[in-house]
Design a protein around this motif. Structure first.
Motif, short mmCIF file in Angstrom:
data_model
loop_
_atom_site.label_atom_id
_atom_site.label_comp_id
_atom_site.label_asym_id
_atom_site.label_seq_id
_atom_site.Cartn_x
_atom_site.Cartn_y
_atom_site.Cartn_z
N VAL A 50 0.81 -1.22 0.00
CA VAL A 50 0.00 0.00 0.00
C VAL A 50 0.84 1.27 0.00
O VAL A 50 0.31 2.36 0.21
CB VAL A 50 -0.97 0.01 1.21
CG1 VAL A 50 -1.83 -1.23 1.21
CG2 VAL A 50 -0.21 0.13 2.53
N ALA A 51 2.13 1.14 -0.28
CA ALA A 51 3.02 2.30 -0.18
C ALA A 51 2.74 3.36 -1.22
O ALA A 51 2.91 4.56 -0.98
CB ALA A 51 4.48 1.84 -0.28
N ASP A 52 2.28 2.96 -2.42
CA ASP A 52 2.14 3.90 -3.53
C ASP A 52 0.76 3.75 -4.16
O ASP A 52 0.38 2.67 -4.60
CB ASP A 52 3.23 3.62 -4.57
CG ASP A 52 3.23 4.61 -5.72
OD1 ASP A 52 2.40 5.54 -5.70
OD2 ASP A 52 4.06 4.45 -6.63
N ASP A 53 0.01 4.85 -4.23
CA ASP A 53 -1.33 4.81 -4.82
C ASP A 53 -1.31 4.33 -6.26
O ASP A 53 -2.23 3.65 -6.71
CB ASP A 53 -1.97 6.20 -4.77
CG ASP A 53 -2.47 6.56 -3.38
OD1 ASP A 53 -2.73 5.64 -2.59
OD2 ASP A 53 -2.60 7.76 -3.09
N ALA A 54 -0.26 4.71 -6.99
CA ALA A 54 -0.22 4.40 -8.42
C ALA A 54 -0.08 2.92 -8.70
O ALA A 54 -0.47 2.44 -9.77
CB ALA A 54 0.94 5.17 -9.08
N THR A 55 0.47 2.17 -7.75
CA THR A 55 0.72 0.74 -7.99
C THR A 55 0.04 -0.15 -6.96
O THR A 55 0.33 -1.35 -6.91
CB THR A 55 2.23 0.47 -7.97
OG1 THR A 55 2.78 0.87 -6.69
CG2 THR A 55 2.94 1.22 -9.08
#
Length: 305
Positions: free
Chosen positions: A20-25
């Motif tokens: 869940v670290a990056d919204d884009a991925t």
């Protein structure tokens, strides 16, 4: 000669934090499956995803290559709701297992959100454009077809008309005063839900279920994941809550208080949950300053599924 390099297996929370670290991925299905590691620490997340892929592959092999989107949708609905038998758990709606995707795969029963996640994955692999909708009180799925959008209730398998949707919104409109000249357009309630919001909704459902049952141990695990997923909520609480204006974090959020293990570092920050657990153990579940955004005031059965 040096020995072989040693790699430590990440903990369940570290694994979740990476997802869940990056919204884009952010892989919403994988993150949702990983939530079940709170209940089954040895859960093979990739094995569960492979099982879902297997269900999707069976469907794909039945769809002609030149099938129109509407035909694909009909085949999907027949396969998902009739052949596989997925449906809402009307007999035990608030069973927490309804929120764990591995359990839903076994029982074929779930809540709207978990059923929607499976439905969307199969739809996507079948060549359809499907998205989740955080509709008030009930998670829905919309599919984009050449002649317009179709909204599906994954709990019942029903295709919802505009009139059906307006009827479901009416109690909310009446309670909120969103009618007459101030009426909010239906389209605003049908926007696609971002992946982070979907995972947050899943965790909030579990939070309310465990809080309602008084299961503090499971509640604390869910709070750990919410802090990882929504670290900004802690900052909001610190800025606007009773402790606003103090230098440094609220006293109840400081480390070194013992109890529960700390959550893994996320973006250089580490959040301890032991204070929240102690406050939640009180007869009146009043949260410390830093958790006000994560634990709203108690209301009667306010689970939003």
């Amino acid at each position: 000669m040096s020995g072989s390099p040693h790699f430590e297996t990440p903990t369940a929370l570290e694994y979740f934090a990476t997802l869940v670290a990056d919204d884009a991925t952010l892989p919403v299905l994988e993150a949702a499956v990983a939530v079940a590691q709170d209940e089954s620490p040895d859960l093979d997340v990739q094995g569960v995803l492979a099982r879902i892929d297997g269900l999707a592959d069976r469907l794909r092999r039945r769809i002609p290559a030149d099938a129109a989107p509407l035909q694909r949708l009909r085949l999907l609905n027949r396969y998902f709701f009739q052949e596989l038998g997925f449906a809402g758990n009307v007999n035990d709606y608030y069973d927490p297992r309804n929120s764990y995707l591995p359990a839903v795969l076994e029982s074929r029963r779930g809540i709207p959100l978990t059923l929607a996640l499976l439905y969307i994955e199969l739809a996507t692999q079948a060549g359809l454009q499907a998205q989740g909708i955080s509709f008030p009180g009930h998670f829905l799925v919309k599919l984009h077809l050449p002649r317009g959008e179709v909204v599906i209730d994954p709990f019942s398998g029903q295709s919802l008309s505009r009139e059906d949707l307006e009827e479901r919104l009416q109690p909310l409109r009446a309670a909120s005063g969103w009618d007459g000249d101030d009426e909010v357009p239906l389209g605003l309630f049908l926007q696609a839900a971002p992946a982070r919001d979907v995972v947050a909704r899943l965790l909030r459902n579990l939070r309310e279920i465990h809080r309602g049952s008084g299961d503090l141990e499971r509640l604390a695990r869910v709070l750990q994941r919410l802090v990882i997923l929504l670290p900004q909520a802690l900052g909001r609480a610190a800025r606007t809550g009773p402790g606003a204006g103090r230098t440094g974090p609220p006293r109840a959020c400081r480390r070194g208080t013992g109890g529960l293990p700390a959550a893994p570092a996320v973006g250089g920050r580490r959040h301890g949950l032991a204070p929240a657990a102690r406050h939640l153990a009180a007869p009146v579940m009043s949260a410390p300053d830093c958790f006000q955004a994560l634990i709203p005031e108690r209301t009667a059965r306010r689970v939003v599924l």
